[in-house]
Enzyme design. Structure first.
Site, PDB file in Angstrom:
ATOM      1  N   VAL A 109       5.372   2.527 -24.084  1.00 42.99           N
ATOM      2  CA  VAL A 109       4.612   3.789 -24.051  1.00 42.99           C
ATOM      3  C   VAL A 109       3.223   3.596 -24.665  1.00 42.99           C
ATOM      4  O   VAL A 109       2.209   3.989 -24.077  1.00 42.99           O
ATOM      5  CB  VAL A 109       5.381   4.908 -24.804  1.00 42.99           C
ATOM      6  CG1 VAL A 109       4.583   6.203 -24.783  1.00 42.99           C
ATOM      7  CG2 VAL A 109       6.770   5.119 -24.188  1.00 42.99           C
ATOM      8  N   GLU A 131      20.040   0.295 -23.622  1.00 42.47           N
ATOM      9  CA  GLU A 131      19.569  -0.435 -24.802  1.00 42.47           C
ATOM     10  C   GLU A 131      20.513  -1.605 -25.082  1.00 42.47           C
ATOM     11  O   GLU A 131      21.651  -1.615 -24.592  1.00 42.47           O
ATOM     12  CB  GLU A 131      19.591   0.507 -26.017  1.00 42.47           C
ATOM     13  CG  GLU A 131      18.685   1.709 -25.897  1.00 42.47           C
ATOM     14  CD  GLU A 131      17.212   1.323 -25.868  1.00 42.47           C
ATOM     15  OE1 GLU A 131      16.833   0.348 -26.537  1.00 42.47           O
ATOM     16  OE2 GLU A 131      16.458   1.989 -25.145  1.00 42.47           O
ATOM     17  N   LYS A 152      17.793  15.307 -27.485  1.00 43.44           N
ATOM     18  CA  LYS A 152      16.940  16.113 -26.595  1.00 43.44           C
ATOM     19  C   LYS A 152      17.447  17.554 -26.527  1.00 43.44           C
ATOM     20  O   LYS A 152      16.655  18.501 -26.510  1.00 43.44           O
ATOM     21  CB  LYS A 152      16.915  15.481 -25.200  1.00 43.44           C
ATOM     22  CG  LYS A 152      16.190  14.137 -25.199  1.00 43.44           C
ATOM     23  CD  LYS A 152      16.430  13.383 -23.902  1.00 43.44           C
ATOM     24  CE  LYS A 152      15.739  12.035 -23.910  1.00 43.44           C
ATOM     25  NZ  LYS A 152      16.166  11.173 -22.792  1.00 43.44           N
ATOM     26  N   GLY A 206      18.492  -3.712 -17.642  1.00 45.34           N
ATOM     27  CA  GLY A 206      17.647  -3.215 -18.735  1.00 45.34           C
ATOM     28  C   GLY A 206      17.594  -1.694 -18.817  1.00 45.34           C
ATOM     29  O   GLY A 206      16.757  -1.142 -19.532  1.00 45.34           O
ATOM     30  N   VAL A 254      11.207  14.744 -24.966  1.00 42.15           N
ATOM     31  CA  VAL A 254      12.258  15.309 -24.109  1.00 42.15           C
ATOM     32  C   VAL A 254      11.833  15.191 -22.652  1.00 42.15           C
ATOM     33  O   VAL A 254      10.828  15.761 -22.245  1.00 42.15           O
ATOM     34  CB  VAL A 254      12.520  16.798 -24.453  1.00 42.15           C
ATOM     35  CG1 VAL A 254      13.650  17.354 -23.609  1.00 42.15           C
ATOM     36  CG2 VAL A 254      12.837  16.958 -25.928  1.00 42.15           C
TER      37      VAL A 254
HETATM   38  N1  LIG Z   1      10.103   3.910 -22.952  1.00 42.09           N
HETATM   39  C1  LIG Z   1      10.256   5.131 -22.448  1.00 42.09           C
HETATM   40  O1  LIG Z   1      10.395   5.332 -21.236  1.00 42.09           O
HETATM   41  C2  LIG Z   1      10.268   6.324 -23.371  1.00 42.09           C
HETATM   42  C3  LIG Z   1      10.413   7.631 -22.831  1.00 42.09           C
HETATM   43  C4  LIG Z   1      10.365   8.741 -23.677  1.00 42.09           C
HETATM   44  C5  LIG Z   1      10.218   8.550 -25.048  1.00 42.09           C
HETATM   45  N2  LIG Z   1      10.124   7.280 -25.547  1.00 42.09           N
HETATM   46  C6  LIG Z   1       9.964   7.119 -27.010  1.00 42.09           C
HETATM   47  O2  LIG Z   1       8.713   6.507 -27.278  1.00 42.09           O
HETATM   48  C7  LIG Z   1       8.810   5.694 -28.436  1.00 42.09           C
HETATM   49  C8  LIG Z   1       8.339   4.280 -28.105  1.00 42.09           C
HETATM   50  O3  LIG Z   1       9.174   3.741 -27.096  1.00 42.09           O
HETATM   51  P1  LIG Z   1       8.797   2.343 -26.371  1.00 42.09           P
HETATM   52  O4  LIG Z   1       9.747   2.243 -25.231  1.00 42.09           O
HETATM   53  O5  LIG Z   1       7.333   2.280 -26.117  1.00 42.09           O
HETATM   54  O6  LIG Z   1       9.195   1.293 -27.514  1.00 42.09           O
HETATM   55  P2  LIG Z   1       8.857  -0.262 -27.566  1.00 42.09           P
HETATM   56  O7  LIG Z   1       8.464  -0.771 -26.225  1.00 42.09           O
HETATM   57  O8  LIG Z   1       9.976  -0.903 -28.294  1.00 42.09           O
HETATM   58  O9  LIG Z   1       7.546  -0.323 -28.490  1.00 42.09           O
HETATM   59  C9  LIG Z   1       7.569  -0.075 -29.869  1.00 42.09           C
HETATM   60  C10 LIG Z   1       6.215  -0.469 -30.457  1.00 42.09           C
HETATM   61  O10 LIG Z   1       6.189  -0.074 -31.825  1.00 42.09           O
HETATM   62  C11 LIG Z   1       5.843  -1.184 -32.632  1.00 42.09           C
HETATM   63  N3  LIG Z   1       6.576  -1.079 -33.880  1.00 42.09           N
HETATM   64  C12 LIG Z   1       7.912  -0.915 -34.032  1.00 42.09           C
HETATM   65  N4  LIG Z   1       8.232  -0.860 -35.331  1.00 42.09           N
HETATM   66  C13 LIG Z   1       7.065  -1.012 -35.999  1.00 42.09           C
HETATM   67  C14 LIG Z   1       6.726  -1.066 -37.379  1.00 42.09           C
HETATM   68  N5  LIG Z   1       7.655  -0.966 -38.317  1.00 42.09           N
HETATM   69  N6  LIG Z   1       5.421  -1.194 -37.717  1.00 42.09           N
HETATM   70  C15 LIG Z   1       4.463  -1.322 -36.771  1.00 42.09           C
HETATM   71  N7  LIG Z   1       4.725  -1.268 -35.433  1.00 42.09           N
HETATM   72  C16 LIG Z   1       6.010  -1.129 -35.074  1.00 42.09           C
HETATM   73  C17 LIG Z   1       6.222  -2.425 -31.850  1.00 42.09           C
HETATM   74  O11 LIG Z   1       5.417  -3.506 -32.299  1.00 42.09           O
HETATM   75  P3  LIG Z   1       5.585  -4.989 -31.666  1.00 42.09           P
HETATM   76  O12 LIG Z   1       5.119  -4.845 -30.241  1.00 42.09           O
HETATM   77  O13 LIG Z   1       4.675  -5.850 -32.483  1.00 42.09           O
HETATM   78  O14 LIG Z   1       7.047  -5.322 -31.775  1.00 42.09           O
HETATM   79  C18 LIG Z   1       5.931  -1.974 -30.427  1.00 42.09           C
HETATM   80  O15 LIG Z   1       4.566  -2.214 -30.125  1.00 42.09           O
HETATM   81  C19 LIG Z   1      10.275   5.788 -28.906  1.00 42.09           C
HETATM   82  O16 LIG Z   1      10.391   6.795 -29.887  1.00 42.09           O
HETATM   83  C20 LIG Z   1      11.023   6.203 -27.638  1.00 42.09           C
HETATM   84  O17 LIG Z   1      12.201   6.920 -27.909  1.00 42.09           O
HETATM   85  C21 LIG Z   1      10.142   6.180 -24.747  1.00 42.09           C
END
Ligand SMILES: NC(=O)c1ccc[n+]([C@@H]2O[C@H](COP(=O)([O-])OP(=O)(O)OC[C@H]3O[C@@H](n4cnc5c(N)ncnc54)[C@H](OP(=O)(O)O)[C@@H]3O)[C@@H](O)[C@H]2O)c1
Length: 316
Positions: free
Chosen positions: A11, A184, A199, A181, A126
């Site tokens: 994201v 999780e 949600k 994928g 959500v």
């Molecule tokens: N993916 C979706 O379709 C989706 C849809 C709706 C909502 N969301 C929500 O959006 C959020 C992000 O999801 P995502 O899929 O983008 O996750 P992701 O791909 O796992 O990305 C997480 C990012 O946060 C960074 N990060 C994690 N822990 C950290 C820490 N302690 N300090 C600094 N940086 C940190 C990671 O850094 P590194 O890259 O260096 O590891 C990575 O860049 C979540 O809350 C998820 O529930 C996601």
């Protein structure tokens, strides 16, 4: 207007790219540019396509201290919660996509936001791209919502769909979804309905303005389903969906997540794969249906960016 991004994964990287691509558009809309002042990550040496490496930092705390709008897209409870609280206490507007954090700590964080007269927005938490919270919070503010019901977890819906449409045995469908994928590494959050419950809690609070927590959700996941359950549903021309619902009950609200056997004419029955749907019933508006992408980097970024614009309009 200084924007800090906490997280640059699926994201966050989409948000960063759009803030750059649409820079002029946002400047026109807001009357001043949105400047991305930093992006906090765990590994600042990893390359991030389309993101200036000079913006990457592992020092999220100092980044939060120099932003007008803080966007949390890291996920997890800590350090996301502390950083959001730090941002709110420092007078920054906050946008997050973190459903578990909002479901578990949203009431406390809203209290901090109110105390410091700043906003906390989380449309993306959500149903990702589908603007359901805006509809419940703004468009229906003058109506009386009587029920919210939806398919809000794309991963489980993908599994249920594979069984119903392709006749794949349930255990095999779970395995395939994991391999692709869609689930999780620890699939419990999806399969046991924890993601849908978070949600549902946020939907219930937004629709009915009540205090409700995850512990009050009557939750059953899909792991107890058997191939016989699917065969019985198919014989009746029905399908099984994981349904999240919320409706007023007494002084409070009743919130549930559970597999339901739905007749083909139910609007929730036709939704496929990663698509999410919600059906809202309101006294004056009647039935409203909202449907669209429940996940994906760019799709989720759409909702995050909408909240960023909303937050930026509040910055004096
Ligand atoms: N993916 C979706 O379709 C989706 C849809 C709706 C909502 N969301 C929500 O959006 C959020 C992000 O999801 P995502 O899929 O983008 O996750 P992701 O791909 O796992 O990305 C997480 C990012 O946060 C960074 N990060 C994690 N822990 C950290 C820490 N302690 N300090 C600094 N940086 C940190 C990671 O850094 P590194 O890259 O260096 O590891 C990575 O860049 C979540 O809350 C998820 O529930 C996601």
């Amino acid at each position: 207007m200084r924007v800090a991004l906490l997280g640059c994964g699926t994201v966050g990287s989409a948000v960063a790219r759009r803030l750059q691509d649409r820079g002029e558009r946002y400047a026109d809309l807001l009357g001043r540019p949105l400047e991305l002042v930093g992006v906090a990550v765990r590994d600042s040496s990893a390359p991030r396509e389309g993101v200036d490496p000079a913006l990457l930092t592992t020092d999220a705390e100092s980044l939060v201290g120099r932003a007008d709008v803080v966007v949390e897209v890291m996920g997890g409870i800590e350090p996301a919660r502390s950083l959001i609280e730090q941002a709110l206490r420092g007078g920054a507007q906050v946008v997050t996509a973190n459903k578990q954090l909002v479901a578990q700590q949203g009431e406390e964080l809203h209290a901090v936001a109110d105390q410091h007269e700043v906003g906390l927005d989380y449309e993306a938490a959500v149903m990702a791209a589908v603007p359901v919270l805006a509809v419940l919070r703004d468009s229906l503010a003058g109506d009386e919502v009587t029920s919210v019901r939806g398919v809000v977890n794309g991963s489980t819906n993908y599994v249920l769909d594979l069984v119903a449409r392709e006749g794949v045995p349930f255990a095999e469908a779970v395995r395939q979804a994991g391999e692709l994928g869609y689930l999780e590494a620890d699939p419990t959050e999806d399969l046991e309905g924890l993601d849908a419950a978070a949600k549902a809690v946020i939907l219930a609070r937004t629709a009915f303005g009540v205090r409700v927590g995850l512990g009050e959700v009557d939750r059953i996941g899909i792991t107890g389903l058997t191939d016989d359950d699917f065969a019985h549903a198919a014989q009746r021309g029905s399908v099984i969906k994981l349904v999240a619902s919320a409706r007023p009950a007494g002084d409070g609200v009743s919130v549930s997540v559970r597999p339901e056997v739905l007749p083909a004419h139910d609007p929730l029955a036709a939704v496929q794969g990663g698509t999410n749907i919600v059906v809202i019933e309101a006294v004056s508006a009647g039935e409203l249906r909202l449907q669209g992408a429940g996940a994906g980097g760019d799709e989720t970024a759409s909702a995050v960016l909408g909240d960023i614009v909303r937050a930026a309009r509040r910055v004096r």
